[in-house]
Design a protein around this motif. Structure first.
Motif: not given
Length: 99
Positions: A41, A44, A48, A51-52, A86-87, A90
């Motif tokens: 996090a 990311s 951003p 992120w993946r 991360d998702s 995002h």
């Protein structure tokens, strides 16, 4: 932060977490998972749009250390924890609310 700096930061953070997780006296998967979530996090947040890949790069060292040291693949879940963090970040950055 450029993509290269984000990738280096992700590898370094993931490597540090993996090193600690592979120690013989360390047996706390929950703390490792939380550290992966925070590390993914944090990187990311600075980058951003990537992120993946950041989620994958943070989690891969944990898997690599476990495969090299113990010959086991059961730590693949570490990559999932990093990607979940991360998702969520995002989605929050885009203004999407989680159910």
């Amino acid at each position: 932060m450029t993509d290269a700096v984000a990738a280096i930061a992700a590898v370094v953070l993931g490597g540090c977490i993996a090193y600690l997780d592979a120690r013989p006296t360390w047996d706390d998967a929950g703390v490792t998972a939380l550290a992966l979530v925070i590390a993914a996090a944090a990187v990311s947040f600075a980058r951003p749009s990537r992120w993946r890949p950041i989620g994958i790069v943070v989690g891969i060292p944990v898997v690599a250390f476990h495969v090299m040291r113990f010959g086991r693949w059961d730590s693949v879940i570490a990559v999932a924890f990093a990607l979940i963090a991360d998702s969520v970040l995002h989605l929050r950055a885009e203004g999407t609310t989680m159910p």
